[in-house]
Design a protein around this motif. Structure first.
Motif, PDB file in Angstrom:
ATOM      1  N   ALA A 116       3.125   4.116   0.884  1.00 24.38           N
ATOM      2  CA  ALA A 116       3.786   4.594   2.097  1.00 24.38           C
ATOM      3  C   ALA A 116       3.780   6.130   2.067  1.00 24.38           C
ATOM      4  O   ALA A 116       3.470   6.732   1.033  1.00 24.38           O
ATOM      5  CB  ALA A 116       5.221   4.067   2.148  1.00 24.38           C
ATOM      6  N   ALA A 147       6.108   8.111   1.842  1.00 27.06           N
ATOM      7  CA  ALA A 147       7.042   8.630   0.841  1.00 27.06           C
ATOM      8  C   ALA A 147       6.450   8.606  -0.564  1.00 27.06           C
ATOM      9  O   ALA A 147       6.977   9.254  -1.467  1.00 27.06           O
ATOM     10  CB  ALA A 147       8.339   7.817   0.871  1.00 27.06           C
ATOM     11  N   ASP A 148       5.380   7.848  -0.763  1.00 28.50           N
ATOM     12  CA  ASP A 148       4.759   7.781  -2.084  1.00 28.50           C
ATOM     13  C   ASP A 148       3.737   8.886  -2.302  1.00 28.50           C
ATOM     14  O   ASP A 148       3.265   9.075  -3.426  1.00 28.50           O
ATOM     15  CB  ASP A 148       4.054   6.429  -2.253  1.00 28.50           C
ATOM     16  CG  ASP A 148       5.037   5.278  -2.267  1.00 28.50           C
ATOM     17  OD1 ASP A 148       5.901   5.280  -3.157  1.00 28.50           O
ATOM     18  OD2 ASP A 148       4.938   4.403  -1.396  1.00 28.50           O
ATOM     19  N   VAL A 159       0.874  -1.168   0.000  1.00 26.48           N
ATOM     20  CA  VAL A 159       0.000   0.000   0.000  1.00 26.48           C
ATOM     21  C   VAL A 159       0.914   1.222   0.000  1.00 26.48           C
ATOM     22  O   VAL A 159       2.084   1.122   0.356  1.00 26.48           O
ATOM     23  CB  VAL A 159      -0.945   0.030   1.220  1.00 26.48           C
ATOM     24  CG1 VAL A 159      -1.842  -1.188   1.233  1.00 26.48           C
ATOM     25  CG2 VAL A 159      -0.159   0.099   2.520  1.00 26.48           C
TER      26      VAL A 159
END
Lengths: 328, 747
Positions: free
Chosen positions: B684, B686-687, B682
């Motif tokens: 994170a 940082a995404d 899924v």
């Protein structure tokens, strides 16, 4: 999880004796991987000998310019160390590219080398797996292959080693120091891991009861401008599809020194010596970077589900060398 | 005006005070009492009605750990239950060995199909351990009950099963010869209707084939989406106690009334004897709609040790096969347009996976029925019955995958025609619902696009793919439309009362699955009563309160809110009748959700426009999404803070669906291979880059007295398509099968 006996060892030699004396015993340091596997009953030690407080938590200067990193240093402590960041940035970058902040606080440098594969069939006790139960089968060979090895694998096991830190250490020719039932010895990181063709149930050449006490980073001046690049399926908290640790020295347009290691592609951190040999003395050009990467990957034997890793590894190597050459 | 503090003041008044004014049930009053203070801002009472941007009232309890999630209810001397799951996907259990487990000190019992109580139900979502039949990998085949969770889990490994396994069939393909038209999927077979929302499997208007043949511009593409998994933060849990007087089940649930009925029927007890309590739920998203499997298992365990509470919590790995998943789909979309870019034909044919155990068929094609005008159109839905767990509702069920296909196809055809994708959509905006011909209660999609384009800077976009790059990254932008129905579910009743001190209490067996209904339902009550929020106490999440529909389908505000509004107005009317004074004994009214003739006259839908900017690395194909922007038409906004959270969360999940989420099925064994959060990705932190959420806040004149449409799901709709379209703009590569992983992009 199976019930087990927990012992807090009082000194290294008695810890080694305790584990060496029982085949069902295991050392416990950070436990971030071991305890996880115990919960799933992938491993079922009857005795855990806690040695975290016994192994060194310090990073020391070595005569000749290297560093000795105690096996008990946490992953975060290693990544944050100023000397490591200045002299071996690829080590710091690799460690920070792995796991999560919390896990890195728990996990040790020694344990990082010894973490088990993330192959889902290894971690599911209802599945055949030669690494978990020798002689059953390799479920990944015809199964989910995205995270499997493309180099150095065998019919008996195609699992991949998940460490990031180890990749940088392999590029640096780091040397592991151990103490075991037969006394102390040193093992180059690049000789630590066994080929799966020799029996995938044992990951390393360490003997039962042999404890990693430290790892020595040699003095490698070119590493001061080294880098680690990790390519993965999300930006954080994912294992590498392909990673590259590299250092490059160019003079007069030609490659004078180069170190390359790959992660995510094999049962071990993969030192790309073929690529290195291909580059030494040659012009630091995009074409040569590509030819070197292709030479290294000529030995790749990808599976259908991870064939993309070959061009991905090639592109990542080229991208990394290009960046290093531009910075040089 | 004097007693109307500004919105800013309301926000500043903050959570501490309001958090206790609406003291949730289950909160420890002693611990919460420090927060019971008068709500004041600038020396005046806060009204806290509709439109106030209030932080969620139960937030402080959650932050302090004082909110009781299912597993956390303090109970005396509990026993612990650990489930045993099948290791084959289909076949029969031929042998069970429980001796070793039963001999283990601390083990209280082992449940298997050989000794489990017989259930008077055939619902696969309720029924477990009734036969030797295995219908999917990871099915519950037993459980160990013990004095500690550690003992239960260890002893679980000592129970042995022998199986006669049968060949596994888990392949979803559109060319299977055994596809079938779904039947009775609505409400898991409890209501008529082919698809899960009660609509027919197939619809047609005009003559699609003739219309398509006449089209100047044509598109015919197939889009696929994988199985996706529920991973709410709170694992599915239950604590059950079975005594001669009362059976109590604390469990995380999207409603308590429906599972009370399902479970009481199954166990052959009077529904009134079974009390379900679920005041706080740590995320549900459809996976806790029936709360049945874990409820059943905990109740079975409780019957084995009468009078003693039994605690059960699924592990993260177990959740993958036990709480339902979003089914995979193979969708063919055909679009035909005339020379001016007006659609003349739309066809959306979907094939999706369901279980052999039960038909679950979601309305994947619903968006294609709703979005664009075209005289010739059709939709079909077919299902493949496989040896897999029963799929279930997952945020935006149907539309989230269906609109990925439709809105990707719209982008593809716009490009083919050389037309701006927003302009293409605006040219096909329907005046009435394209299938039913009924008017929309409100539809501000055009405004969503206009507002979004302005804020996003759409006009500066480079239409040509692969035209922008920076530092080795290709940059692109994309857009997609969003829609989700705003249904009103039947079956809710609310009570409203006032005591002699002028304190108002509203009771309804509604739920708050983390969406903010503790706050928003109280705001609606305050508004309808015409009293400040701090005079209102809300009680939800317990079968002791008047019955209510379950939370789902973005129906909460429209169903519970409307019912509460009616009860509150009725109480207000009764007070007015009494000359505006409160009788010494107080007053109470109980009101069922009122009939509303408008419901049959209009189509009720929320809308949105989703914009995405992506970067794709030229060498590696890595995708980053630095910016998402959504503009939404959800009617009048009850609470801008909690509504924004809903939309923001939906968009984040849409990003996750676009780039990461995929359950890998091993076709040999029928198991879900990547069954943990390391393997099932899924998004994170940082995404996730910048996400901007804007709401038009335009009152819907017909939907309900509040003027509010659903906000829970529309945020996830279209996000994946906007990202896929942006990826195409960046790279020139069209990815039609989710997720958009790097191996599909780099060269």
């Amino acid at each position: 999880m199976k019930p087990f006996v927990y012992e807090r060892a009082t000194d290294v030699s008695s810890a080694v004796a305790a584990v060496a004396g029982r085949p069902d015993a295991s050392f416990l340091a950070g436990g971030s991987n071991l305890v996880d596997l115990m919960k799933m009953e992938v491993v079922k030690p009857e005795l855990l000998v806690d040695i975290r407080h016994l192994i060194s938590h310090t990073i020391e200067e070595l005569p000749g310019g290297g560093l000795r990193i105690g096996a008990g240093v946490s992953n975060n402590e290693l990544a944050a160390d100023r000397r490591v960041r200045r002299r071996y940035p690829m080590v710091s970058q690799a460690v920070l590219a792995g796991a999560s902040f919390q896990l890195r606080n728990l996990a040790t440098v020694g344990g990082n080398f010894l973490q088990r594969t993330r192959c889902p069939y290894f971690r599911d006790v209802s599945m055949p797996c030669n690494k978990r139960e020798p002689g059953t089968a390799c479920s990944a060979l015809e199964g989910h292959q995205r995270d499997m090895a493309i180099l150095g694998a065998s019919e008996s096991c195609v699992a991949m080693h998940p460490s990031d830190m180890g990749v940088a250490m392999a590029a640096l020719d780091a040397v592991i120091r151990t103490v075991g039932p037969d006394g102390e010895r040193t093992i180059p990181v690049n000789e630590l891991y066994r080929s799966p063709a020799d029996g995938p149930e044992r990951d390393t050449v360490l003997k039962h009861g042999e404890l990693i006490t430290a790892v020595d980073l040699p003095d490698v001046p070119v590493a001061a401008t080294s880098r680690y690049r990790k390519v993965r399926d999300r930006a954080s908290y994912a294992f590498a599809l392909v990673s590259v640790a590299a250092a490059l020295r160019v003079r007069g347009g030609a490659v004078r020194e180069v170190r390359i290691a790959l992660g995510g592609v094999a049962h071990k951190p993969w030192r790309a010596r073929t690529a290195e040999r291909h580059l030494i003395g040659r012009p630091a050009t995009e074409a040569n970077f590509r030819a070197a990467a292709e030479a290294e990957l000529a030995a790749a034997e990808p599976l259908k589900g991870n064939a993309f890793k070959v061009p991905l590894a090639r592109n990542t190597i080229v991208s990394m060398l290009r960046t290093l050459a531009e910075e040089a | 005006m004097n007693d109307q503090p500004s919105r800013r003041t309301v926000i500043k008044a903050g959570v501490g005070a309001l958090g206790a004014a609406v003291l949730p049930v289950g909160a420890d009053p002693a611990r919460a009492s420090t927060a019971v203070t008068a709500v004041e801002a600038a020396g005046r009472p806060v009204r806290g009605g509709i439109g106030a941007a209030l932080k969620r009232v139960e937030g402080p309890l959650k932050v302090r750990g004082a909110a009781t999630y299912a597993y956390e209810w303090p109970v005396e001397n509990p026993a612990y239950l650990y489930p045993l799951l099948s290791t084959i996907a289909t076949g029969r259990i031929t042998g069970v060995g429980t001796e070793a487990a039963l001999a283990e000190p601390g083990v209280l019992g082992v449940l298997t199909h050989l000794n489990a109580p017989k259930l008077a139900s055939a619902e696969p979502e309720v029924v477990i351990l009734q036969s030797d039949r295995v219908l999917h990998h990871g099915q519950i085949v037993g459980a160990v009950i013990a004095e500690s969770i550690e003992t239960a889990r260890y002893a679980a490994g000592l129970v042995t099963f022998e199986y006669a396994a049968e060949p596994v069939d888990v392949d979803l393909r559109a060319d299977r010869d055994d596809l079938r038209k779904p039947q009775h999927a609505q409400g898991f077979g409890q209501l008529p209707g082919d698809l899960m929302n009660g609509s027919p499997a197939d619809t047609a208007v005009g003559d699609f084939e003739a219309g398509m043949a006449s089209a100047v511009h044509q598109l015919d593409e197939t889009y696929t989406t994988p199985i996706q998994q529920h991973n709410p933060m709170e694992p599915h849990a239950a604590v059950a106690t079975w005594t001669d007087d009362e059976i109590t089940l604390y469990c995380g649930s999207q409603g308590v009334t429906t599972p009370q009925g399902l479970l009481a029927t199954a166990f052959g007890v009077e529904p009134a004897r079974l009390r379900l309590v679920s005041p706080y739920v740590g995320g549900a998203f459809g996976s806790k709609d029936f709360s049945a499997l874990w409820g059943t298992l905990a109740l079975m365990g409780a019957r084995l040790v009468p009078g003693r509470p039994v605690k059960l919590m699924f592990t993260r790995q177990q959740m993958f096969t036990l709480v339902g998943h979003r089914p995979a789909s193979v969708q063919r979309v055909r679009l035909g347009a005339d020379a001016r870019g007006r659609l003349v034909a739309i066809a959306h044919d979907t094939v999706q996976e369901t279980a052999k155990a039960k038909q679950y068929a979601e309305q994947t094609v619903q968006g294609s029925r709703t979005m664009y005008a075209a005289p010739h159109r059709r939709t079909t839905t077919r299902i493949a019955l496989l040896d897999l767990p029963v799929p279930t509702i997952m945020r935006g069920p149907g539309e989230s995958t269906g609109m990925f296909a439709l809105e990707s196809a719209m982008d593809e055809l716009a490009l083919k025609m050389g037309m701006d994708p927003i302009e293409f959509r605006l040219r096909n905006e329907p005046e009435t619902h394209p299938e039913s011909g009924q008017p929309f209660s409100s539809r501000h999609l055009v405004r969503c696009f206009e507002e979004g384009a302005r804020r996003f800077g759409w006009k500066h976009r480079d239409k040509k793919p692969r035209a922008r790059r920076k530092d080795g990254w290709l940059i692109g932008t994309g857009v997609a439309a969003a829609t989700y129905p705003s249904p009103r579910l039947p079956g809710s009743t609310a009570s409203a009362s006032v005591d002699k001190d002028g304190r108002y209490t509203v009771r309804i067996a509604a739920s708050d699955i983390g969406t903010g209904s503790w706050t928003t339902l109280a705001q609606i009550a305050a508004e309808a009563l015409g009293v400040p929020l701090d005079r209102v106490t809300l009680h939800i999440g317990d079968t002791r309160y008047p019955r209510a529909s379950s939370g789902g389908f973005s129906s909460g505000i429209n169903s519970w809110g409307t019912t509460i509004y009616a009860a509150a107005r009725e109480l207000r009317a009764a007070l007015d009748k009494n000359g505006g004074t409160i009788p010494a004994e107080g007053l109470e009214v109980t009101t069922a959700m009122p009939d509303d003739p408008n419901l049959a006259k209009y189509e009720f839908n929320s809308f949105g426009a989703q914009f995405a900017e992506v970067r794709v690395h030229e060498d590696t194909g890595e995708v980053r999404v630095p910016r998402l922007l959504g503009v939404f038409d959800i009617g009048r906004v009850i609470n801008p803070l909690t509504a924004r959270s809903q939309l923001l969360g939906g968009m984040t999940w849409g990003l996750s669906m676009a780039l990461f989420e995929e359950t890998v099925v091993d076709h040999r064994y029928g198991n879900f291979v990547n069954n943990d959060l390391a393997g099932y990705h899924v998004a994170a932190n940082a995404d996730v880059g910048s996400i901007e959420v804007h709401m038009l806040d335009e009152r819907d004149p017909y939907i309900n007295p509040m003027g509010s449409k659903g906000a829970g799901e529309v945020g996830i709709i279209g996000t994946a398509a906007a990202i896929a379209n942006a990826v195409h703009n960046a790279t020139g590569v069209r990815v039609r099968d989710l997720p958009i992983t790097l191996d599909k992009l780099f060269r």
